[in-house]
Enzyme design. Sequence first.
Site, mmCIF file in Angstrom:
data_model
loop_
_atom_site.group_PDB
_atom_site.id
_atom_site.type_symbol
_atom_site.label_atom_id
_atom_site.label_comp_id
_atom_site.label_asym_id
_atom_site.label_seq_id
_atom_site.Cartn_x
_atom_site.Cartn_y
_atom_site.Cartn_z
ATOM 1 N N SER A 48 17.612 -54.373 -30.772
ATOM 2 C CA SER A 48 17.391 -53.795 -32.260
ATOM 3 C C SER A 48 15.856 -53.854 -32.969
ATOM 4 C CB SER A 48 18.471 -54.378 -32.886
ATOM 5 O OG SER A 48 18.071 -55.757 -33.086
ATOM 6 N N ASP A 80 17.624 -49.707 -30.161
ATOM 7 C CA ASP A 80 19.054 -49.670 -30.747
ATOM 8 C C ASP A 80 18.712 -49.530 -32.322
ATOM 9 O OD1 ASP A 80 21.670 -49.564 -31.148
ATOM 10 O OD2 ASP A 80 21.878 -51.847 -31.070
ATOM 11 N N HIS A 81 19.330 -48.652 -33.126
ATOM 12 C CA HIS A 81 19.413 -48.159 -34.435
ATOM 13 C C HIS A 81 17.827 -48.238 -34.936
ATOM 14 C CE1 HIS A 81 23.648 -48.274 -34.901
ATOM 15 N NE2 HIS A 81 23.779 -49.318 -34.265
ATOM 16 N N ASP A 102 18.556 -43.672 -35.836
ATOM 17 C CA ASP A 102 19.651 -43.785 -36.903
ATOM 18 C C ASP A 102 19.564 -43.550 -38.225
ATOM 19 O OD1 ASP A 102 22.193 -44.198 -38.095
ATOM 20 O OD2 ASP A 102 22.098 -46.491 -37.701
ATOM 21 N N HIS A 176 30.471 -52.458 -36.379
ATOM 22 C CA HIS A 176 29.498 -53.658 -35.869
ATOM 23 C C HIS A 176 30.247 -54.907 -36.237
ATOM 24 C CE1 HIS A 176 26.348 -50.104 -35.915
ATOM 25 N NE2 HIS A 176 26.370 -50.719 -34.694
ATOM 26 N N GLY A 177 29.836 -55.666 -35.545
ATOM 27 C CA GLY A 177 30.283 -57.169 -35.836
ATOM 28 C C GLY A 177 31.494 -57.533 -35.046
ATOM 29 N N HIS A 207 29.306 -46.833 -30.767
ATOM 30 C CA HIS A 207 28.845 -48.153 -31.040
ATOM 31 C C HIS A 207 29.883 -49.272 -31.426
ATOM 32 C CE1 HIS A 207 24.330 -47.359 -31.641
ATOM 33 N NE2 HIS A 207 24.814 -46.222 -31.274
ATOM 34 N N SER A 210 32.606 -53.998 -29.148
ATOM 35 C CA SER A 210 33.052 -55.394 -28.943
ATOM 36 C C SER A 210 34.539 -55.681 -29.214
ATOM 37 C CB SER A 210 32.159 -56.165 -29.713
ATOM 38 O OG SER A 210 30.936 -56.610 -28.760
HETATM 39 O O1 G3H Z 1 24.262 -52.309 -33.933
HETATM 40 C C1 G3H Z 1 23.657 -53.438 -34.506
HETATM 41 C C2 G3H Z 1 23.210 -54.454 -33.249
HETATM 42 O O2 G3H Z 1 24.179 -55.280 -33.102
HETATM 43 C C3 G3H Z 1 21.912 -55.173 -33.685
HETATM 44 O O3 G3H Z 1 22.109 -56.052 -34.633
HETATM 45 O O4 G3H Z 1 20.020 -56.100 -36.007
HETATM 46 O O5 G3H Z 1 21.480 -58.252 -35.797
HETATM 47 O O6 G3H Z 1 19.972 -57.330 -33.890
HETATM 48 P P1 G3H Z 1 20.830 -57.039 -35.002
HETATM 49 P P1 13P Z 2 29.267 -54.598 -31.719
HETATM 50 O O1 13P Z 2 29.048 -55.515 -32.982
HETATM 51 O O2 13P Z 2 30.715 -54.243 -31.592
HETATM 52 O O3 13P Z 2 28.898 -55.508 -30.390
HETATM 53 O O4 13P Z 2 28.473 -53.406 -31.627
HETATM 54 C C1 13P Z 2 27.110 -53.377 -31.098
HETATM 55 C C2 13P Z 2 26.388 -52.051 -31.343
HETATM 56 O O5 13P Z 2 26.947 -51.043 -31.637
HETATM 57 C C3 13P Z 2 24.704 -52.187 -31.104
HETATM 58 O O6 13P Z 2 24.278 -50.989 -31.348
HETATM 59 ZN ZN ZN Z 3 25.333 -49.868 -33.150
#
Ligand code: G3H
Ligand code: 13P
Ligand code: ZN
Length: 306
Positions: A48, A80-81, A102, A176-177, A207, A210
């Site tokens: 990210s 990512d994003h 994104d 997310h999360g 996305h 998890s």
């Molecule tokens: O989709 C989001 C990812 O899990 C990245 O999260 O900005 O905390 O690295 P982060």
């Molecule tokens: P999770 O928070 O479900 O692991 O998603 C991760 C994600 O979408 C990263 O782009």
């Molecule tokens: Zn994501």
Amino acid sequence: MKNLLYYYKKALKSGFALGAFNFSNLETLKAIASACEKSKSPAIIAVSESALNYMGDEFIVENVKIIKNHCKAPLFLHLDHGKSFDVCKKAVDLGFDSIMIDASSSPFEENVSLTKKVCDYAHNKGIFVEGELGQLAGIEDNVSVEENHFTNPQKAKEFVKLTNVDSLAVAIGTSHGAYKYQGESKLRFDILVQIEKNLPRFPLVLHGASSVNKEYVDIINNNGGNIKNAKGVSEELTKMAVQMHNVVKINIDTDLRMAFTAGIRKSMNENPENFDQRKYCLLGQKYVEDVVSHKIKYLLNSENKI
Ligand code: G3H
Ligand code: 13P
Ligand code: ZN
């Protein structure tokens, strides 16, 4: 080496998906690579913007180069994003294999215009681009949305046509999360079916995939942590998206963070005299490898697909 497009086409044909595993340290990156090599699975290794800032461009690029050279499974470095043209351009110029722009929080026309600009730049250099339409709920650092805004299937077709994007992240109920659902996890397969009717054989991305495994939450909590009411998306649902639909990329970050944290907490709790990070990180690394191996085998079906 076969490129990402080759694996997306293969995945669409054979009903598997590539894991897009996020990393923000060397231990996690090594664990992902090791699991992929043992399972003979292709995978996307994702950073990210915040992970990029945390580790630094050079650290990522040089370490990934070394890991890729030693790993017998194909790994694709992905942004990512990416939120702006500049960060996407930086990733392309640094030699990433694939990027995500994104602009899903912007109005449709702005999303189209920024995504197209990024595609024009990246495609010129042969780099793969993922766009996003619709918004995921949940909060994860700089990715934050109040509630779900599912992808509009008609707009999805228009978006792909106008931007020339190579793959599309869709919002069908994940977020997310670690706190995705209060009750049972649900995915809007009806929306997914409509999107697929409008975009036949087009690579889609999920996305927020998890599953927030209770085993690791328990290890964290039994070793001094305090994680309450965490809930992910059931692996059965994600499996359906992979096996019966055109979802070829599944993003997983939270599950790896949980596993790493669980290993460190357990190791520190059981060895209070230790202050050598190489020792306590080792269990974190092992747990991350276990999670990635599990996802490859049971969720993504990407084992032996190199
Ligand atoms: O989709 C989001 C990812 O899990 C990245 O999260 O900005 O905390 O690295 P982060
Ligand atoms: P999770 O928070 O479900 O692991 O998603 C991760 C994600 O979408 C990263 O782009
Ligand atoms: Zn994501």
